[in-house]
Design a protein around this motif. Structure first.
Motif, PDB file in Angstrom:
ATOM      1  N   LYS A 102     -11.522 -13.915  25.042  1.00  0.00           N
ATOM      2  CA  LYS A 102     -11.502 -14.408  23.654  1.00  0.00           C
ATOM      3  C   LYS A 102     -12.572 -13.735  22.814  1.00  0.00           C
ATOM      4  O   LYS A 102     -12.608 -13.866  21.605  1.00  0.00           O
ATOM      5  CB  LYS A 102     -11.738 -15.923  23.606  1.00  0.00           C
ATOM      6  CG  LYS A 102     -10.873 -16.743  24.514  1.00  0.00           C
ATOM      7  CD  LYS A 102      -9.424 -16.752  24.089  1.00  0.00           C
ATOM      8  CE  LYS A 102      -8.618 -17.596  25.061  1.00  0.00           C
ATOM      9  NZ  LYS A 102      -7.187 -17.498  24.861  1.00  0.00           N
ATOM     10  N   ASP A 145      -3.028  -9.287  31.902  1.00  0.00           N
ATOM     11  CA  ASP A 145      -1.910  -9.906  31.196  1.00  0.00           C
ATOM     12  C   ASP A 145      -1.579  -9.060  29.957  1.00  0.00           C
ATOM     13  O   ASP A 145      -2.459  -8.759  29.162  1.00  0.00           O
ATOM     14  CB  ASP A 145      -2.350 -11.319  30.795  1.00  0.00           C
ATOM     15  CG  ASP A 145      -1.267 -12.086  30.048  1.00  0.00           C
ATOM     16  OD1 ASP A 145      -0.819 -11.595  28.998  1.00  0.00           O
ATOM     17  OD2 ASP A 145      -0.899 -13.176  30.513  1.00  0.00           O
ATOM     18  N   LYS A 147      -0.204  -9.620  27.150  1.00  0.00           N
ATOM     19  CA  LYS A 147      -0.537 -10.205  25.839  1.00  0.00           C
ATOM     20  C   LYS A 147      -2.035 -10.111  25.566  1.00  0.00           C
ATOM     21  O   LYS A 147      -2.457  -9.848  24.438  1.00  0.00           O
ATOM     22  CB  LYS A 147      -0.109 -11.676  25.788  1.00  0.00           C
ATOM     23  CG  LYS A 147       1.363 -11.846  25.569  1.00  0.00           C
ATOM     24  CD  LYS A 147       1.700 -13.322  25.430  1.00  0.00           C
ATOM     25  CE  LYS A 147       3.210 -13.502  25.318  1.00  0.00           C
ATOM     26  NZ  LYS A 147       3.603 -14.875  25.551  1.00  0.00           N
ATOM     27  N   GLU A 158      -6.567 -14.635  17.840  1.00  0.00           N
ATOM     28  CA  GLU A 158      -5.524 -15.401  18.509  1.00  0.00           C
ATOM     29  C   GLU A 158      -5.033 -16.583  17.679  1.00  0.00           C
ATOM     30  O   GLU A 158      -3.852 -16.930  17.708  1.00  0.00           O
ATOM     31  CB  GLU A 158      -6.063 -15.897  19.866  1.00  0.00           C
ATOM     32  CG  GLU A 158      -5.001 -16.502  20.725  1.00  0.00           C
ATOM     33  CD  GLU A 158      -5.496 -16.762  22.136  1.00  0.00           C
ATOM     34  OE1 GLU A 158      -6.495 -17.495  22.279  1.00  0.00           O
ATOM     35  OE2 GLU A 158      -4.901 -16.231  23.075  1.00  0.00           O
TER      36      GLU A 158
ATOM     37  N   SER B 146     -13.841 -20.992  22.039  1.00  0.00           N
ATOM     38  CA  SER B 146     -12.804 -20.312  21.241  1.00  0.00           C
ATOM     39  C   SER B 146     -11.491 -21.072  21.353  1.00  0.00           C
ATOM     40  O   SER B 146     -10.742 -21.186  20.380  1.00  0.00           O
ATOM     41  CB  SER B 146     -12.601 -18.877  21.725  1.00  0.00           C
ATOM     42  OG  SER B 146     -13.755 -18.113  21.475  1.00  0.00           O
ATOM     43  N   HIS B 150      -9.080 -23.027  18.715  1.00  0.00           N
ATOM     44  CA  HIS B 150      -7.635 -22.774  18.685  1.00  0.00           C
ATOM     45  C   HIS B 150      -6.858 -24.092  18.695  1.00  0.00           C
ATOM     46  O   HIS B 150      -5.894 -24.267  17.941  1.00  0.00           O
ATOM     47  CB  HIS B 150      -7.255 -21.899  19.880  1.00  0.00           C
ATOM     48  CG  HIS B 150      -5.854 -21.378  19.839  1.00  0.00           C
ATOM     49  ND1 HIS B 150      -4.773 -22.144  20.198  1.00  0.00           N
ATOM     50  CD2 HIS B 150      -5.354 -20.172  19.458  1.00  0.00           C
ATOM     51  CE1 HIS B 150      -3.667 -21.422  20.058  1.00  0.00           C
ATOM     52  NE2 HIS B 150      -3.990 -20.222  19.611  1.00  0.00           N
ATOM     53  N   VAL B 158      -2.877 -21.138  24.148  1.00  0.00           N
ATOM     54  CA  VAL B 158      -2.221 -20.001  24.800  1.00  0.00           C
ATOM     55  C   VAL B 158      -2.636 -20.025  26.269  1.00  0.00           C
ATOM     56  O   VAL B 158      -3.821 -19.959  26.573  1.00  0.00           O
ATOM     57  CB  VAL B 158      -2.651 -18.671  24.147  1.00  0.00           C
ATOM     58  CG1 VAL B 158      -2.015 -17.493  24.875  1.00  0.00           C
ATOM     59  CG2 VAL B 158      -2.309 -18.666  22.669  1.00  0.00           C
TER      60      VAL B 158
END
Lengths: 193, 466
Positions: A102, A145, A147, A158, B146, B150, B158
């Motif tokens: 992140k 991954d 993504k 994100e 984070s 989200h 996610v």
């Protein structure tokens, strides 16, 4: 988040298994309410007591199950603030690995033999797009991954990506209201005065 | 015919908003991992999508001395962090139980206690011990800051789908052996990374026989085995615990509808797990950790292990370092380890049943002269209940300190800490170096084992102790 692609340079080695986030950033430094400035407290007790020495380099080579324990994102913040851009280890704890991605800190899982070779070489070069790590005398492929890879390569936010799917979230909430138990539980709590 | 599914798969699929995007039913928030998330929202001008699915409490930084309000916290940084939480919750419209609230407590204690935690839910919190809530047949796990941001912004997360593992406990636990011993023995066997990447379902007679408190202890420590989430199928024990709580479905048609839904969550016969493990619960003894990870654990009747007997060089080095840090000699009987401190509390073992067990163990006895022992209930409600039952008097009469609720000495972010080289029997979840205070030496045990150790001043086998 800054895009991540090629990372190369010297490797700092921390050859220990099960290094927990309490060591990476001890609890007394979790009281700050900012995201920045944690680097000077990285491995605070171990560095101060001379238990380990650690140079600021682009790459950290760590032992298995690195980042276990607490979910504190202060751990990747501190590692990044100290100068690390990537961490290579035989395995990572799940929450820690996720927290790294992140923030654009690249966690790379390589088997022990690859880690040992990189430690011996002292330098490495990482190509995220190609998913390869190279060092003097060898190279290895790593998994990531797709993504997460895309998000890192492009430095994407994100939350912005998910908010792009807000219609799906709206639809889910509308649909969900028609099945399952009512569990908007918070509404039922007696109000605090 | 539909394919048999595990409980985890059912809950996961029910919450899929899109590929790898899951909906969050309940988001729990505390003061340590949220300030930067709220800052992020402000910077981007984003609101909290579902304040009605978000609940906050102050726990990590809270002194356990009955400090009446956030502004009275002496430590400046702790005060600022709790006051920041108060300001953020007020600004974003989030329900908060801060200092002075009778509903305040450790975040993983108050969720279940208020009836917020229910079977079938997805529950997240910026805290690794969120796995606790899986005891209700919920999918619950810890997230980073984070991700907190989200979830605040989108009410989703996610997540790539974890693999599934089932741990079958055969037989039943012996007298004096409890949930804490069960999970410590499990981690000892599987290792601190043994559940990494898995959502774990605990099943079998020994897990079914546990109370909700015991199930929470087991699921709580799933993270110490590296597991993403731990879960136990909901049953009558679960339903009776949830029934009638403040945020639970209303008694009557609504509760009945919820029950029908919850009963549907159980893993179907024939459903396949990615990995299965069987552990004989009847063979488990009271456990004591000797090292600096929860996986460094042995039976109370054992001796401190000899690192030279470890096959793997990494394990050998880790054991050597751990013994140096812990100030232990190989071969010393665990029962001979002399203690300075005893801590009964934390999100692992601070619920009413834990306190009842500990109180029954110390009733009419005195804490050893060289031991400082404290009991920290998990929430203000538990504290009040314990006081109604007179447990506080039992503890005080035995020489324990009886404190206000909070995370306390589990992680030493508040005034409760170990001094250097102090040896502590602790009912918490992490024996990491410095976790309870720099240089402090933590041995993880069950509430009964901690209570008996406080009386004797060293560890004893609760099964033969009288």
């Amino acid at each position: 988040m800054k895009p991540v692609n090629v990372i190369e340079g010297a490797v700092s080695v921390l050859d220990r298994a099960d290094v927990d986030t309490d060591q990476i950033i001890p609890k007394q430094f979790l009281k700050r309410v900012e995201r920045t400035g944690f680097g000077e407290f990285l491995f605070y007790d171990w560095l101060r007591d001379g238990e380990i020495s650690l140079e600021s380099n682009p790459i950290l080579l760590a032992g298995r199950n690195f980042g276990c324990g607490s979910s504190r994102e202060h751990a990747p913040w501190a590692l990044q603030d100290f100068g690390f851009e990537a961490i290579i280890a035989p395995s990572f704890a799940d929450i820690f690995r996720s927290n790294c991605t992140k923030n654009g800190l690249l966690p790379i899982e390589l088997e022990q033999a690859g880690c040992d070779a990189i430690a011996a070489a002292g330098r490495a070069s990482i190509d995220l797009a190609a998913q390869r790590v190279g060092w003097a005398g060898g190279e290895a492929h790593f998994e990531i991954d797709p993504k997460i890879k895309d998000r890192l390569l492009n430095g994407l936010d994100e939350i912005a990506i998910t908010l792009g799917q807000v219609a799906a979230i709206d639809a889910y909430e509308a649909e969900r209201a028609r099945f399952g138990p009512p569990n908007l539980a918070v509404d039922r709590l007696p109000a605090e005065n | 015919m539909t394919t048999p599914r595990t409980m985890f798969e059912k809950i996961w699929e029910r919450h899929e908003v899109a590929d790898d995007l899951i909906y969050v039913d309940l988001h729990l928030v505390h003061e340590v991992t949220s300030p930067q998330a709220f800052d992020g929202l402000r910077l981007a001008g984003r609101p909290v999508r579902r304040p009605d699915r978000t609940v906050a409490t102050a726990d990590h930084n809270v002194p356990t001395d009955d400090t009446p309000s956030a502004r009275m916290i002496v430590d400046e940084l702790s005060r600022k962090q709790v006051e920041t939480l108060e300001a953020n919750c007020a600004e974003f419209g989030i329900e908060l139980f801060s200092l002075g609230s009778e509903k305040r407590g450790i975040v993983h204690v108050i969720g279940p206690e208020l009836g917020l935690t229910q079977p079938g839910m997805t529950i997240v919190c910026g805290d690794s011990h969120t796995s606790t809530h899986g005891a209700f047949g919920a999918l619950a796990f810890g997230i980073g800051t984070s991700e907190v941001e989200h979830v605040l912004a989108t009410q989703t997360l996610v997540q790539s789908r974890p693999k599934s593992m089932r741990i079958n406990y055969t037989g039943s636990l012996g007298a004096g052996v409890g949930a804490k011993d069960l999970i410590l023995a499990t981690i000892g066997r599987l290792g601190t990374g043994g559940m990494s990447g898995f959502a774990v379902e605990y099943s079998g007679p020994a897990s079914e026989a546990l109370s909700m408190e015991g199930r929470m202890t087991v699921c709580n420590m799933t993270i110490e085995g590296g597991g993403r989430a731990g879960m136990i199928a909901p049953d009558e024990t679960t339903f009776e615990y949830v029934r009638g709580r403040a945020a639970a479905p209303v008694e009557g048609a609504e509760f009945e509808a919820a029950l029908a839904d919850w009963r549907d969550l159980l893993t179907d016969p024939g459903a396949e797990f990615d990995h299965e493990v069987t552990i004989d619960a009847a063979a488990i003894s009271p456990m004591v950790t000797w090292g600096t990870t929860p996986g460094m654990v042995c039976e109370v009747a054992d001796r401190v292990p000899d690192p030279t007997r470890f096959d793997n060089p990494a394990d050998r080095e880790a054991a050597e370092r751990a013994l140096t840090y812990m100030g232990l000699q190989p071969g010393t009987p665990i029962e001979e380890l002399k203690l300075d401190r005893v801590f009964i509390g934390s999100c692992t073992n601070s619920r009413i049943e834990d306190l009842r067990e500990a109180a029954a163990t110390v009733d009419g006895r005195r804490v050893a002269e060289h031991v400082r022992a404290m009991v920290v209930p998990g929430s203000e409600q538990i504290r009040a209940e314990a006081e109604r039952e007179g447990l506080d008097e039992v503890f005080r009469a035995a020489g324990f300190e009886w404190r206000a609720s909070g995370c306390s000495m589990c992680l030493g972010m508040n005034p409760d800490t170990l001094a250097e080289r102090e040896r502590c029997a602790s009912t918490s979840n992490r024996n990491f170096e410095g976790r309870q205070g720099k240089g402090g030496r933590t041995h993880l045990v069950s509430p009964r084992m901690a209570a008996a150790a406080a009386i004797e001043g060293h560890f004893v086998d609760i099964r033969s102790w009288s």
